[in-house]
Scaffold this motif. Structure first.
Motif, PDB file in Angstrom:
ATOM      1  N   GLU A  44       0.851  -1.354   0.104  1.00  0.00           N
ATOM      2  CA  GLU A  44       0.078  -0.099   0.082  1.00  0.00           C
ATOM      3  C   GLU A  44       0.732   1.225   0.020  1.00  0.00           C
ATOM      4  N   VAL A  45       0.639   2.233  -0.777  1.00  0.00           N
ATOM      5  CA  VAL A  45       1.470   3.384  -1.008  1.00  0.00           C
ATOM      6  C   VAL A  45       0.417   4.677  -1.238  1.00  0.00           C
ATOM      7  N   ALA A  46       0.842   5.774  -0.549  1.00  0.00           N
ATOM      8  CA  ALA A  46       0.026   6.967  -0.847  1.00  0.00           C
ATOM      9  C   ALA A  46       0.476   7.630  -2.233  1.00  0.00           C
ATOM     10  N   THR A  47      -0.179   8.157  -2.842  1.00  0.00           N
ATOM     11  CA  THR A  47       0.316   8.858  -4.058  1.00  0.00           C
ATOM     12  C   THR A  47       0.235  10.256  -4.258  1.00  0.00           C
ATOM     13  N   ILE A  48       1.106  11.105  -4.715  1.00  0.00           N
ATOM     14  CA  ILE A  48       1.056  12.492  -5.010  1.00  0.00           C
ATOM     15  C   ILE A  48       1.509  12.891  -6.487  1.00  0.00           C
ATOM     16  N   GLN A  49       0.663  13.399  -7.137  1.00  0.00           N
ATOM     17  CA  GLN A  49       1.158  14.134  -8.418  1.00  0.00           C
ATOM     18  C   GLN A  49       1.619  15.369  -8.583  1.00  0.00           C
ATOM     19  N   VAL A  50       2.777  15.493  -8.777  1.00  0.00           N
ATOM     20  CA  VAL A  50       3.689  17.005  -8.567  1.00  0.00           C
ATOM     21  C   VAL A  50       3.268  17.576 -10.254  1.00  0.00           C
ATOM     22  N   LEU A  51       3.035  18.703 -10.107  1.00  0.00           N
ATOM     23  CA  LEU A  51       2.933  19.384 -11.537  1.00  0.00           C
ATOM     24  C   LEU A  51       3.819  20.626 -11.512  1.00  0.00           C
ATOM     25  N   MET A  52       4.667  20.429 -12.777  1.00  0.00           N
ATOM     26  CA  MET A  52       5.657  21.474 -12.756  1.00  0.00           C
ATOM     27  C   MET A  52       6.073  21.766 -14.421  1.00  0.00           C
ATOM     28  N   THR A  88      12.700   7.531   8.579  1.00  0.00           N
ATOM     29  CA  THR A  88      13.026   7.988  10.237  1.00  0.00           C
ATOM     30  C   THR A  88      11.739   8.262  11.096  1.00  0.00           C
ATOM     31  N   GLU A  89      10.555   8.339  10.489  1.00  0.00           N
ATOM     32  CA  GLU A  89       9.558   8.450  11.371  1.00  0.00           C
ATOM     33  C   GLU A  89       8.090   7.454  11.023  1.00  0.00           C
ATOM     34  N   PRO A  90       8.791   6.270  11.092  1.00  0.00           N
ATOM     35  CA  PRO A  90       7.633   5.023  10.471  1.00  0.00           C
ATOM     36  C   PRO A  90       6.298   5.337  11.302  1.00  0.00           C
ATOM     37  N   ASP A  91       6.400   5.467  12.646  1.00  0.00           N
ATOM     38  CA  ASP A  91       5.159   5.515  13.461  1.00  0.00           C
ATOM     39  C   ASP A  91       4.302   6.621  12.736  1.00  0.00           C
ATOM     40  N   ARG A  92       4.673   7.738  12.611  1.00  0.00           N
ATOM     41  CA  ARG A  92       3.875   8.786  12.094  1.00  0.00           C
ATOM     42  C   ARG A  92       3.608   8.415  10.581  1.00  0.00           C
ATOM     43  N   PHE A  93       4.633   8.122   9.769  1.00  0.00           N
ATOM     44  CA  PHE A  93       4.533   8.066   8.256  1.00  0.00           C
ATOM     45  C   PHE A  93       4.696   6.623   7.851  1.00  0.00           C
ATOM     46  N   PRO A  94       3.780   5.765   8.112  1.00  0.00           N
ATOM     47  CA  PRO A  94       4.045   4.291   8.018  1.00  0.00           C
ATOM     48  C   PRO A  94       3.941   4.110   6.488  1.00  0.00           C
ATOM     49  N   LEU A  95       3.217   4.815   5.771  1.00  0.00           N
ATOM     50  CA  LEU A  95       3.095   4.314   4.189  1.00  0.00           C
ATOM     51  C   LEU A  95       4.069   5.097   3.275  1.00  0.00           C
ATOM     52  N   PRO A  96       4.713   4.426   2.417  1.00  0.00           N
ATOM     53  CA  PRO A  96       5.497   5.162   1.364  1.00  0.00           C
ATOM     54  C   PRO A  96       4.775   6.004   0.557  1.00  0.00           C
ATOM     55  N   ILE A  97       5.337   7.065   0.001  1.00  0.00           N
ATOM     56  CA  ILE A  97       4.461   8.068  -0.622  1.00  0.00           C
ATOM     57  C   ILE A  97       5.410   7.980  -1.923  1.00  0.00           C
ATOM     58  N   TYR A  98       4.480   7.733  -2.925  1.00  0.00           N
ATOM     59  CA  TYR A  98       5.139   7.603  -4.380  1.00  0.00           C
ATOM     60  C   TYR A  98       4.657   9.069  -4.914  1.00  0.00           C
ATOM     61  N   CYS A  99       5.747   9.613  -5.521  1.00  0.00           N
ATOM     62  CA  CYS A  99       5.630  11.110  -6.225  1.00  0.00           C
ATOM     63  C   CYS A  99       5.664  10.646  -7.906  1.00  0.00           C
ATOM     64  N   ASP A 100       4.613  11.017  -8.511  1.00  0.00           N
ATOM     65  CA  ASP A 100       4.292  10.945  -9.878  1.00  0.00           C
ATOM     66  C   ASP A 100       5.028  12.547 -10.452  1.00  0.00           C
ATOM     67  N   ILE A 101       6.036  13.009 -10.564  1.00  0.00           N
ATOM     68  CA  ILE A 101       6.550  14.161 -11.085  1.00  0.00           C
ATOM     69  C   ILE A 101       6.493  14.292 -12.513  1.00  0.00           C
ATOM     70  N   VAL A 102       5.616  15.265 -13.103  1.00  0.00           N
ATOM     71  CA  VAL A 102       5.415  15.479 -14.453  1.00  0.00           C
ATOM     72  C   VAL A 102       5.500  16.813 -14.780  1.00  0.00           C
TER      73      VAL A 102
END
Length: 510
Positions: A54-62, A86-100
């Motif tokens: 499971e991952v969280a996803t963010i699209q970054v527009l530029m 470094t802060e897995p308790d607060r941020f347990p999911l990896p965040i995938y960045c779709d930079i486009v």
């Protein structure tokens, strides 16, 4: 004053400039878009995402009109990775960045799909920059830009924002959990597209549920004297966003003038490359204000860094021209080199070079060749190191005593973190003009618009005697460190991560 015009906001009014051109283009429904360069535009905060994870996803527009926008996007991507580790308790999911680069990869027609080459043209023909920036910042210019962008780019950009982040070639309906803009051209139209997508096509004006955030990558804003010509372009600020991250108080005020409410605005600093983050920091905790300056004084041990870079441990001037090596870097280097040689010749006992100059030419191979032997021979009393494009600018800055650079916001922010006094050689009219008083008023640099002025200032600073407060360079170093915001990138990333995690929880309930 010498003015260099070459950046993104000047492209804002090409919707105006190209109005007549667009009249002769084919219907938007018949346009064929080029295949997205997903290998260039897609990036993740992880080296790999495991199947089924499971991952969280963010699209970054530029847009790659200048290096600062992609650098900011990559900095946020790296910060998400650090926080997850470094802060897995607060941020347990990896965040995938779709930079486009949404304009290069999805722009359907000229000028939208040619912003990067147009940027380079305006760097050479300065009147084009001045004209487009001034027109694009007026109310009628912004309205026309919005109108033609929506007319010609809506469908193409909708395809971009509908793509699956983990597999950009698919349109599976699994869009990014959140959208982040790091470019002034990526607010108005993307917000309308999200309204459209989130309401299943019922509205372009309301109904958005996907979080949308702007991270402003300019440093200061317009002044009262030149209301449209000094600082961040007004298109950065849109009242429809969830959050708007700004690096300075003047930009907070500029955002509020554009209708963004105070509770929507967050002020930390500029997102900068990982090499400039706090050395040895515990990223799980925020430092106290009282300890920040003292902590930053320990991030730089010049003798060690210089040895690692193959440099002499002597007073060093760093001259940079950005990724494209712009800004008259050859003439600047030659003038400073001559002045250093004269200054060194006045010294008595000499055992090797007295001063050192590092010139980073970026992708300007002609400049690199021109400044290297045999084309240029430097004096025996100075050491000169000429580089092309480098990925370790943080090390070169920390190894230096003076920086000569154009007034780019990211470079200024990075220099302040390194405690590096700046000589600003040029600025972009409007967008970067306000960065000059920012540096001068904070006490860690000045503007010199001629190569003679730059060289004379280098001579003055290196030759200054110490008083009760230290030498000129020592005083400016202290001022730079006080202005530094080394934790801004991680602070921004924490807030964004909290938002995207909250969004994922909301989606699970649907």
């Amino acid at each position: 004053m010498k003015i260099v015009k070459s950046t993104t906001a000047g492209l804002l009014s090409f919707g105006v400039v190209a109005t007549n051109t667009l009249a002769f283009q084919p219907s938007p429904t018949t346009l064929q878009r080029q295949t997205p360069r997903t290998s260039l535009s897609t990036a993740t905060s992880l080296d790999a995402v495991k199947d089924g994870q499971e991952v969280a996803t963010i699209q970054v527009l530029m847009s790659d009109t200048g290096g600062g926008h992609r650098a900011s996007a990559n900095a946020l991507r790296d910060a998400f990775n650090v926080l997850h580790e470094t802060e897995p308790d607060r941020f347990p999911l990896p965040i995938y960045c779709d930079i486009v680069d949404i304009y290069t990869d999805y722009g359907p027609i000229f000028p939208y799909n040619q912003y990067v080459p147009l940027y380079k043209i305006m760097a050479e023909y300065t009147f084009l920059w001045k004209w487009t920036y001034e027109i694009g910042a007026t109310p009628i210019g912004m309205w026309l830009n919005d109108f033609f962008s929506e007319l010609w780019c809506f469908d193409a950009f909708k395809e971009c924002m509908s793509r699956e982040p983990l597999n950009p070639d698919k349109q599976s309906g699994e869009r990014a959990d959140m959208v982040v803009s790091v470019h002034p051209l990526c607010q108005a139209l993307p917000l309308k597209i999200l309204n459209f997508l989130d309401t299943n096509g019922d509205s372009r004006q309301e109904g958005r549920t996907t979080p949308f955030v702007t991270v402003v990558t300019d440093l200061v804003s317009m002044t009262d004297v030149k209301p449209f010509l000094c600082g961040a372009h007004p298109t950065w600020f849109n009242a429809g966003v969830d959050k708007c991250f700004v690096p300075s108080t003047v930009l907070r005020e500029a955002a509020m003038k554009r209708g963004v409410k105070d509770e929507q605005i967050v002020q930390y600093g500029l997102p900068i490359r990982r090499g400039f983050w706090r050395f040895g920091a515990d990223y799980s905790q925020s430092p106290t204000v009282e300890n920040e300056e003292e902590e930053m004084k320990g991030v730089q041990h010049k003798p060690t860094i210089r040895e690692q870079l193959g440099l002499f441990d002597i007073p060093t001037v760093l001259i940079v021209g950005g990724g494209d090596g712009m800004g008259g870097i050859v003439s600047q280097a030659k003038a400073v080199g001559e002045k250093l040689q004269v200054l060194a010749s006045k010294r008595g006992d000499k055992d090797g070079p007295v001063f050192q100059m590092v010139v980073v030419c970026g992708n300007n191979k002609a400049a690199q060749s021109s400044l290297s032997p045999p084309e240029t021979k430097w004096g025996a009393d100075i050491a000169v190191n000429v580089q092309g494009f480098v990925n370790n600018m943080d090390e070169y800055m920390r190894a230096s005593d003076i920086l000569v650079t154009k007034a780019g916001p990211g470079t200024i922010a990075e220099a302040s973190i390194c405690g590096l006094p700046c000589i600003l050689s040029s600025f972009l009219p409007g967008q970067e003009e306000g960065n000059v008083p920012y540096v001068e008023e904070n006490g860690f640099g000045c503007y010199r618009g001629s190569v003679e002025g730059i060289a004379e200032t280098v001579e003055t600073w290196l030759g200054s005697a110490k008083d009760m407060d230290g030498s000129v360079l020592e005083q400016m170093r202290d001022c730079a460190l006080r202005a530094a915001r080394p934790d801004a990138t991680l602070d921004i990333a924490r807030d964004l991560a909290d938002m995207v995690y909250k969004r994922r929880e909301e989606l699970k309930k649907l």
